[in-house]
Design a protein around this motif. Structure first.
Motif, PDB file in Angstrom:
ATOM      1  N   GLY A  17       0.813  -1.217   0.000  1.00 23.40           N
ATOM      2  CA  GLY A  17       0.000   0.000   0.000  1.00 23.40           C
ATOM      3  C   GLY A  17       0.843   1.261   0.000  1.00 23.40           C
ATOM      4  N   VAL A  18       1.900   1.267   0.788  1.00 20.98           N
ATOM      5  CA  VAL A  18       2.789   2.427   0.836  1.00 20.98           C
ATOM      6  C   VAL A  18       3.477   2.617  -0.516  1.00 20.98           C
ATOM      7  CG1 VAL A  18       4.937   3.307   1.841  1.00 20.98           C
ATOM      8  CG2 VAL A  18       3.156   2.384   3.317  1.00 20.98           C
ATOM      9  N   ALA A  19       3.981   1.538  -1.110  1.00 22.59           N
ATOM     10  CA  ALA A  19       4.656   1.639  -2.404  1.00 22.59           C
ATOM     11  C   ALA A  19       3.679   2.105  -3.488  1.00 22.59           C
ATOM     12  CB  ALA A  19       5.269   0.293  -2.780  1.00 22.59           C
ATOM     13  N   LEU A  20       2.504   1.527  -3.530  1.00 18.02           N
ATOM     14  CA  LEU A  20       1.511   1.908  -4.528  1.00 18.02           C
ATOM     15  C   LEU A  20       1.084   3.364  -4.332  1.00 18.02           C
ATOM     16  CD1 LEU A  20      -0.175   0.789  -6.876  1.00 18.02           C
ATOM     17  CD2 LEU A  20      -1.951   0.264  -5.223  1.00 18.02           C
ATOM     18  N   GLY A  21       0.875   3.780  -3.123  1.00 16.08           N
ATOM     19  CA  GLY A  21       0.511   5.171  -2.842  1.00 16.08           C
ATOM     20  C   GLY A  21       1.597   6.145  -3.265  1.00 16.08           C
ATOM     21  N   PHE A  22       2.846   5.786  -3.035  1.00 16.91           N
ATOM     22  CA  PHE A  22       3.960   6.646  -3.444  1.00 16.91           C
ATOM     23  C   PHE A  22       3.964   6.852  -4.946  1.00 16.91           C
ATOM     24  CE2 PHE A  22       8.281   6.807  -5.161  1.00 16.91           C
ATOM     25  CZ  PHE A  22       8.696   8.028  -4.648  1.00 16.91           C
TER      26      PHE A  22
END
Length: 72
Positions: A17-22
């Motif tokens: 989720g953090v990677a996709l959001g970034f």
């Protein structure tokens, strides 16, 4: 054992989720800055006048072209 699986899946989902959001936020900001550049010709003329330069159209065009090439 089931608790470890739940924790592992939770941690992996958080990282994904953090990677996709970034990457989504990065793409959004790049497209926003391309559509709405942070500086325009009028702002450039004002800055040149404040620095004591007489802003000719040729100089303004050169600086705008240099900034647009740098953005790309």
């Amino acid at each position: 054992m089931d608790l470890w699986v739940v924790i592992l899946v939770g941690v992996l989902a958080l990282i994904a989720g953090v990677a996709l959001g970034f990457f989504i936020a990065r793409q959004y900001m790049m497209s926003y800055l391309k559509k709405n550049p942070p500086i325009n010709e009028q702002m450039l003329r004002t800055m040149m006048m404040q620095m004591g330069q007489k802003p000719s159209q040729k100089k303004v065009n050169q600086m705008m072209k240099a900034m647009n090439n740098r953005i790309k």
